[in-house]
Design a protein around this motif. Structure first.
Motif, PDB file in Angstrom:
ATOM      1  N   TYR A 184      -8.703   5.965  -3.411  1.00  0.00           N
ATOM      2  CA  TYR A 184      -7.855   4.884  -2.926  1.00  0.00           C
ATOM      3  C   TYR A 184      -6.373   5.251  -3.041  1.00  0.00           C
ATOM      4  O   TYR A 184      -5.999   6.208  -3.719  1.00  0.00           O
ATOM      5  N   SER A 185      -5.553   4.458  -2.325  1.00  0.00           N
ATOM      6  CA  SER A 185      -4.098   4.611  -2.353  1.00  0.00           C
ATOM      7  C   SER A 185      -3.478   3.268  -2.679  1.00  0.00           C
ATOM      8  O   SER A 185      -4.147   2.231  -2.678  1.00  0.00           O
ATOM      9  N   ASP A 186      -2.169   3.267  -2.923  1.00  0.00           N
ATOM     10  CA  ASP A 186      -1.454   2.014  -3.102  1.00  0.00           C
ATOM     11  C   ASP A 186      -1.373   1.277  -1.766  1.00  0.00           C
ATOM     12  O   ASP A 186      -1.591   1.854  -0.692  1.00  0.00           O
ATOM     13  N   LEU A 187      -1.006   0.010  -1.828  1.00  0.00           N
ATOM     14  CA  LEU A 187      -0.914  -0.807  -0.624  1.00  0.00           C
ATOM     15  C   LEU A 187       0.252  -0.378   0.255  1.00  0.00           C
ATOM     16  O   LEU A 187       1.230   0.213  -0.229  1.00  0.00           O
ATOM     17  N   PRO A 188       0.195  -0.672   1.561  1.00  0.00           N
ATOM     18  CA  PRO A 188       1.326  -0.358   2.444  1.00  0.00           C
ATOM     19  C   PRO A 188       2.533  -1.226   2.112  1.00  0.00           C
ATOM     20  O   PRO A 188       2.463  -2.142   1.296  1.00  0.00           O
TER      21      PRO A 188
END
Length: 339
Positions: free
Chosen positions: A272-276
């Protein structure tokens, strides 16, 4: 004219501080010398934060000031046309937030005043200056993906605005989707002939009381045969959702969301990545700077304006067609509302 363009900012509300920061800190050829707002405390807050030396009581005072070369109109939409006409008559160059008006008659009155006065007018469709969307446009213009056949624009806000904001805004088609109508016209480079729109209230029941939608989808048919869709929502739980895809005869090009970082976290069960970015102030910082830079250079160096008042009329026509379509539950030809 001076080597720097002296700006007065009219409106210190939602978008005003964004342009104030750009003018104060990011465009070296611009000088922000005054701010005006009907709310004195809002004007004072912006002046203090961005080191603006003067606070004026009204847009009229701003326009009458001989020390100001250009005005940035960031006040509510229903004030734009009168301010443009007054500024043009006073010989001021004009940067105006979108749209000029919710009325085509008022837009045409504004454009006539600008033409008569010989001043420059640029309208704030900032997404044309975004590097991702410019790359999409380049792929279409160069023929890199062939002839456009299908396109899709996604534009979803992280949270709905207050209902008090909706009342003078014109609703989802004229306030929110108008940016996407401009992008559709800009990216495809062809005229829209027909619009079919559907809307619903799925986020906040208060929108129904304002005779508005918080969720909408529009189908566009272009003169050259391409078909496009736009979807808008006033609530995207994961952040500001801004994406474009165009499918052409030789391939496709797609623009994804922007993120504060490019880090990926890999665990035992997911990656996963951080939110936009969470809203337009962060997502479009560079494009806001680029549009003000372009306007400033156009005035100081007498270059063509990149987003003219005439170009800004068509997104409003498309928005009016979408509103009519949603009300009458049928496709609406652009010529039905363009006059």
């Amino acid at each position: 004219m001076n080597s720097r363009l002296r700006f007065g900012l009219i409106g210190a509300g939602r978008i005003g501080p964004v342009h104030a920061e750009t003018l104060a800190f990011r465009v070296s050829q611009a000088q922000l010398v005054a701010v005006a707002d009907v709310n004195p405390s809002a004007a004072q807050a912006v002046a203090s934060r961005y080191n603006i030396p003067r606070i004026l009581s009204s847009g009229s005072d701003m326009i009458a000031d001989p020390e100001i070369d250009a005005v940035a109109i960031c006040s509510p939409t229903d004030t734009h046309a009168d301010l443009i006409v007054a500024a043009a008559k006073a010989g001021k160059h004009i940067f105006c937030e979108k749209p000029i008006s919710l009325s085509l008659k008022e837009i045409d009155r504004s454009l006539a005043a600008v033409e008569s006065a010989g001043v420059k007018l640029q309208v704030g469709f900032n997404r044309r200056f975004d590097s991702n969307f410019l790359r999409v446009r380049q792929a279409v213009v160069s023929g890199e993906i062939g002839t456009p056949n299908l396109f899709h624009i996604v534009s979803r806000d992280p949270f709905p605005p207050p209902l008090t904001y909706l009342r003078p805004s014109g609703g989802i088609f004229l306030d929110m989707m108008v940016h996407d109508f401009d992008m559709a016209h800009f990216l495809i480079g062809d005229e829209v002939e027909e619009v079919f729109a559907a809307g619903a209230v799925l986020v906040d029941p208060g929108f129904a009381g304002e005779d508005d939608f918080d969720t909408a989808v529009v189908l566009l048919r272009f003169r050259g045969g391409a078909i496009g869709t736009i979807d808008n929502s006033r609530k995207s739980t994961f952040g500001y959702d801004q994406r474009v895809e165009i499918l052409g005869s030789k391939g496709k090009i797609a623009s994804e969301n922007r993120y504060p970082n490019q880090v990926m976290v890999s665990g035992e069960k997911c990656v996963y990545s951080d939110l936009p970015y969470n809203f337009f102030m962060q997502r479009y910082t560079d494009s806001f700077t680029a549009e003000i830079q372009a306007f400033t250079e156009a005035v100081l160096e007498d270059k063509p304006i990149p987003v003219t008042g005439a170009e800004s009329r068509m997104p409003v026509v498309m928005a009016l067609a979408a509103r009519k379509s949603s009300q009458e539950n049928r496709p609406v030809r652009i010529r039905e509302v363009a006059a």
